[in-house]
Motif scaffolding. Structure first.
Motif, PDB file in Angstrom:
ATOM      1  N   MET A  98     -13.420   9.960  -7.440  1.00  0.00           N
ATOM      2  CA  MET A  98     -12.129   9.619  -7.483  1.00  0.00           C
ATOM      3  C   MET A  98     -11.488   9.807  -6.114  1.00  0.00           C
ATOM      4  SD  MET A  98      -9.009  10.376 -10.006  1.00  0.00           S
ATOM      5  CE  MET A  98      -7.452   9.331 -10.095  1.00  0.00           C
ATOM      6  N   THR A  99     -10.631   9.264  -5.426  1.00  0.00           N
ATOM      7  CA  THR A  99      -9.951   9.645  -4.139  1.00  0.00           C
ATOM      8  C   THR A  99      -8.489   8.799  -4.077  1.00  0.00           C
ATOM      9  OG1 THR A  99     -10.442   9.888  -1.712  1.00  0.00           O
ATOM     10  CG2 THR A  99     -10.766   7.627  -2.673  1.00  0.00           C
ATOM     11  N   SER A 100      -7.806   9.433  -3.163  1.00  0.00           N
ATOM     12  CA  SER A 100      -6.300   8.903  -3.057  1.00  0.00           C
ATOM     13  C   SER A 100      -5.962   8.973  -1.775  1.00  0.00           C
ATOM     14  CB  SER A 100      -5.540   9.327  -4.147  1.00  0.00           C
ATOM     15  OG  SER A 100      -4.182   9.113  -3.859  1.00  0.00           O
TER      16      SER A 100
ATOM     17  N   ALA B 249      -5.284   4.567  -5.049  1.00  0.00           N
ATOM     18  CA  ALA B 249      -6.325   5.558  -5.449  1.00  0.00           C
ATOM     19  C   ALA B 249      -7.700   4.685  -5.705  1.00  0.00           C
ATOM     20  CB  ALA B 249      -6.101   6.329  -6.875  1.00  0.00           C
TER      21      ALA B 249
ATOM     22  N   LEU C 174      -6.611  13.922 -12.454  1.00  0.00           N
ATOM     23  CA  LEU C 174      -5.368  13.325 -11.596  1.00  0.00           C
ATOM     24  C   LEU C 174      -5.786  13.265 -10.111  1.00  0.00           C
ATOM     25  CD1 LEU C 174      -2.464  15.086 -13.230  1.00  0.00           C
ATOM     26  CD2 LEU C 174      -3.445  12.534 -13.889  1.00  0.00           C
ATOM     27  N   SER C 175      -5.211  12.192  -9.270  1.00  0.00           N
ATOM     28  CA  SER C 175      -5.072  12.454  -7.995  1.00  0.00           C
ATOM     29  C   SER C 175      -3.587  12.565  -7.670  1.00  0.00           C
ATOM     30  CB  SER C 175      -5.785  11.471  -7.051  1.00  0.00           C
ATOM     31  OG  SER C 175      -4.883  10.386  -7.412  1.00  0.00           O
ATOM     32  N   ALA C 176      -3.290  13.066  -6.283  1.00  0.00           N
ATOM     33  CA  ALA C 176      -1.920  13.252  -6.044  1.00  0.00           C
ATOM     34  C   ALA C 176      -1.616  13.235  -4.580  1.00  0.00           C
ATOM     35  CB  ALA C 176      -1.196  14.720  -6.434  1.00  0.00           C
TER      36      ALA C 176
ATOM     37  N   THR D 232      -8.007  15.681  -6.427  1.00  0.00           N
ATOM     38  CA  THR D 232      -8.185  15.197  -4.949  1.00  0.00           C
ATOM     39  C   THR D 232      -6.802  14.919  -4.607  1.00  0.00           C
ATOM     40  OG1 THR D 232      -9.075  13.402  -3.489  1.00  0.00           O
ATOM     41  CG2 THR D 232      -8.447  12.809  -5.682  1.00  0.00           C
TER      42      THR D 232
END
Ligand SMILES: Nc1ncnc2c1ncn2[C@@H]1O[C@H](COP(=O)(O)OP(=O)(O)OP(=O)(O)O)[C@@H](O)[C@H]1O
Ligand SMILES: Nc1ncnc2c1ncn2[C@@H]1O[C@H](COP(=O)(O)OP(=O)(O)OP(=O)(O)O)[C@@H](O)[C@H]1O
Ligand SMILES: [Mg+2]
Ligand SMILES: [Mg+2]
Ligand SMILES: [Mg+2]
Ligand SMILES: [Mg+2]
Ligand SMILES: [Mg+2]
Ligand SMILES: [Mg+2]
Lengths: 336, 336
Positions: free
Chosen positions: A51-53, A144, B90-92, B125
Motif C-alpha cells: 500500500m502507498t499514498s 493511495a 491505513l495510509s496518511a 505509509t
C-alpha cells in the motif's frame, strides 16, 4: 451555477452527489464507483500486498506533458511498482478551493481517467471536500494505491551491497524542468515536457528477467537522483560511486537547468526509476529495460561501495570528483 | 527553525526526512514506517478486501472531543467497517501550510498514533507536502484504508427492501455541533463533545450475531442522518418511514441545534452508524449493539417502505409528518 465549484459541492448533499456523478464517475468510469458504497470491494489471491499514498500539490496544475491528475495516477502506481508489485487499485481524494472552474476539474478528472485506463489500474473509491476561497490553491489530490507482490520477491531500501550496479531507466530532470519553466513562464527553443508515466510495465519486465538479482527500486521524484541515492546509501549503509558522463540527460534539460540555476541531480522525475542490482544480473536487467519503451535510454551509472560515511561520490565530466549531497541547488517546492 | 513548518520540510531533502522521522514515525511508531520504503508490504489471506479514502479539512483543527487527526483515523476505519470488514491498515497523506506550528503538527500526529493503536489499525505509509503560506489552511490530511471482508458477507447500498428495520447506533448530531460551537466560539452550559470513534468493534459484534440479516451499514457523516437515509433510499429504490421520537438525541444537542439554526438530522456524526436489517434479525442485532459501549443507545428508528419516489418520511413529535430532505438546514462546510 456559473461553472464554478462552491461550498455546497462538498457539503454532503445533492450538489455533491451531482458533482461526483457528473465529473468523477463519468471520467473514471467503472462499476466500483457506480455501486456508490462508502468503500469498494475486490477479490485478492492472498500473499503479500503493498500500500502507498502520495499527496499532489503541483503548481501550476497544468504543465507541459501532463497535469496534476496524470501525476496523481502515475506517481502512486510507481510507488507500488517500486516494490516489484503489480498495481491493482487506486483511491483518489480531492480537496478543492471554492471558485475553482468546473471545466478545469473535469479536465483533470478526465486525464486521471485516461491515465488510469491506460495503466489498467482503476480508481475505485474517492472523496470530495471543498474549502473556502483562499484556503487552498485550486485543487489538491491525494491518491493511495494497492498492489500484489510476486511470490519470492522482497525488495527493501536497506538491501544495496558493495559491488551492486546502479541503473537509471532514462534521462533525468524532465518533469522538474517542465514544471519550473511553466511556473516561471519561460520558453525554451526546444520544448521540454514532463516525463510523467506509469512504470509498472517496465518493472514487470525487469522482475521477469532478473527478479532474483534485483535488490531494490526507487523512483527519483522530489529531491531527484541525488536525494534517492543518498536515501538508499543511508538506509543500506553503503556508499555510491557514480559517473556524471554516464547519467542520461537531454542536452536541452542540461541547458535549462543551467539557465534556471538548478542542479539536474536535484530535479524531480515522474517517469524514471533507479534500480540497484546484483552485478551478475545487471546485463540481463539492463537489456530488458532497453527493450521497453520507457527504458530505452537505461544506463548503468555507477555502483555501490563500502563506505561508512554513506557518501554518494561522482566522477565529473571534467575528470574531478565531488560529493553529491541531498540538495545542493535551490529548493523546488510544489513540483509534484 | 523557530518551531514552524517551512517549505524545505516538503522538498524531499534532509529537512523532510527529519520531520517525517521526528514527528510522524515517532507518533505512529511501527516497523512498516521505519523500513522507509516507498510503499509498505503486508500479508493477506486472500478473499474479498475493501479500500476507502477520505480527505479531512475540518476547521477548527482542534475541537471538543478530538482533532483532525483522530477524525482522519476514525473516519477511514469507519468506512471500511461499514462493509462489515475488518480494517487492517491505513495510509496518511499530509498537506501542510508553511508556517504551521510544529508543536500543533506533533499533537495531531500523536492523536492519530493513539487512535490508530487503540483501534489496532496501524498507519503503515504516508506522505508530506508543504505549500506556501496562504495556499492551504493549517493542515489537510487524507487517509486511505484497507480491510478484509468476512466470507459470505456482501453489504451493498442497494440492498434495502420494504419492511427492513432501520437502526441507529446512538445519539445523533454531536460531532457537528461540537465543531460548529467551537468555530462560532460558543459556550453551552453542558459541554458537547464530538462522538468521533472507531466503529469496527461494534460492527464486528453485529456481523457476528446477525451477519446473514444485515443488508447494509453506513456512517451518517456529512449531511447527517438525512443525507444517509436519502442516499440509501435512492440507491435501493425504497422509501423510509422514521419516527422522530425514536431518534436518540441528547437534549443539549437539540438545544444547541435550535440555537445554531440547524436541523440535527443534517448534522454530521463521526462515531455513529445506520444499519438496515431484515426484520427477522433486528432484535438480535439491536441487542448485540446495546451490549457494546458504542451502541448502548442504539434504537430502531423506522423501516423501509415501497415508495417509487424514494422519500424519507418522518412522523414528528407533534404527530404530524414531514419529508426529510437532504439539506433543509444551512450548509455546514468543513465539518470533517
Ligand atoms: N472525487 C471522487 N472521485 C470518485 N469517487 C468519489 C469522489 N468523491 C466521492 N466519491 C464516491 O462517492 C461516494 C460517496 O462519497 P462520500 O465521501 O460522500 O462517502 P463517505 O466517505 O462515506 O462520506 P464522508 O466523506 O462524509 O465521510 C463513495 O462511493 C465515494 O467513493
Ligand atoms: N506524514 C507521514 N507519515 C508517515 N510516514 C510518512 C509521512 N510522509 C512520508 N512518510 C514515509 O516516508 C518515506 C518517504 O516518503 P516520500 O514521500 O519521500 O516517498 P515517495 O512517495 O517515494 O516520494 P514522493 O512523495 O516525492 O513521490 C516513505 O516510507 C513514506 O511512507
Ligand atoms: Mg511517491
Ligand atoms: Mg468520503
Ligand atoms: Mg517513490
Ligand atoms: Mg467517510
Ligand atoms: Mg510520497
Ligand atoms: Mg461513510
Amino acid at each position: 451555477r456559473n461553472g464554478l465549484v462552491d461550498l455546497s459541492h462538498g457539503a454532503g448533499g445533492r450538489a455533491m452527489g451531482q458533482l461526483i456523478e457528473g465529473i468523477f464517475h463519468k471520467a473514471f468510469d467503472n462499476d466500483w464507483l457506480r455501486a456508490g458504497n462508502d468503500q469498494s470491494a475486490f477479490a485478492v489471491p492472498g500473499g503479500r500486498m503493498v500500500m502507498t499514498s502520495d499527496g499532489y500539490v503541483v503548481s501550476p496544475l497544468f504543465f507541459p506533458g501532463g497535469n496534476i491528475g496524470s501525476l496523481a495516477v502515475h506517481g502512486t502506481i510507481n510507488d507500488v511498482a517500486m516494490a516489484g508489485a503489480v498495481p491493482l487499485y487506486l483511491s483518489a481524494s480531492f480537496i478543492i478551493e471554492e471558485g475553482f472552474p468546473l471545466a478545469d476539474l473535469a479536465r483533470i478528472a478526465e486525464t486521471m481517467g485516461e491515465a488510469s485506463r491506460e495503466a489498467g489500474v482503476p480508481i475505485i473509491t474517492g472523496d470530495t471536500k471543498v474549502v473556502e476561497r483562499g484556503k487552498a490553491d485550486g485543487v489538491f489530490i491525494s491518491t493511495a494505491g494497492v498492489g500484489v507482490v510476486p511470490p519470492s520477491l522482497d525488495l527493501r531500501s536497506d538491501a544495496a551491497r558493495p559491488g551492486d550496479a546502479v541503473i537509471v531507466s532514462g534521462s533525468i530532470g524532465e518533469h522538474g524542468v517542465a514544471v519550473m519553466s511553466k511556473r516561471e513562464n519561460l520558453e525554451f527553443d526546444v520544448d521540454i515536457v514532463s516525463d510523467t508515466a506509469a512504470l509498472h510495465g517496465l518493472t514487470a519486465a525487469m522482475v521477469e528477467v532478473g527478479g532474483a538479482h534485483l535488490r531494490l527500486m526507487r523512483d527519483p521524484t522530489r529531491g531527484g537522483l541525488a536525494a534517492t541515492l543518498n536515501e538508499i546509501a543511508n538506509q543500506s549503509k553503503v556508499g555510491f560511486r557514480i559517473d556524471e558522463d554516464g547519467i542520461p540527460m537531454r542536452p536541452e534539460v542540461a541547458a535549462a537547468c543551467e539557465f534556471l540555476g538548478l542542479d539536474p541531480l536535484n530535479v524531480a522525475n515522474e517517469g524514471k526509476l533507479v534500480a540497484v542490482v546484483e552485478p551478475e544480473g545487471a546485463d540481463a536487467i539492463l537489456a530488458a529495460m532497453r527493450n521497453h519503451p520507457l527504458g530505452r535510454d537505461a544506463a548503468i551509472i555507477g555502483h555501490a561501495v563500502a563506505d561508512e560515511h554513506c557518501f554518494v561520490q561522482m566522477e565529473t565530466s571534467f575528470g574531478g570528483g565531488r560529493i553529491v549531497d541531498w540538495l545542493s541547488g535551490e529548493q523546488l517546492p510544489r513540483i509534484c
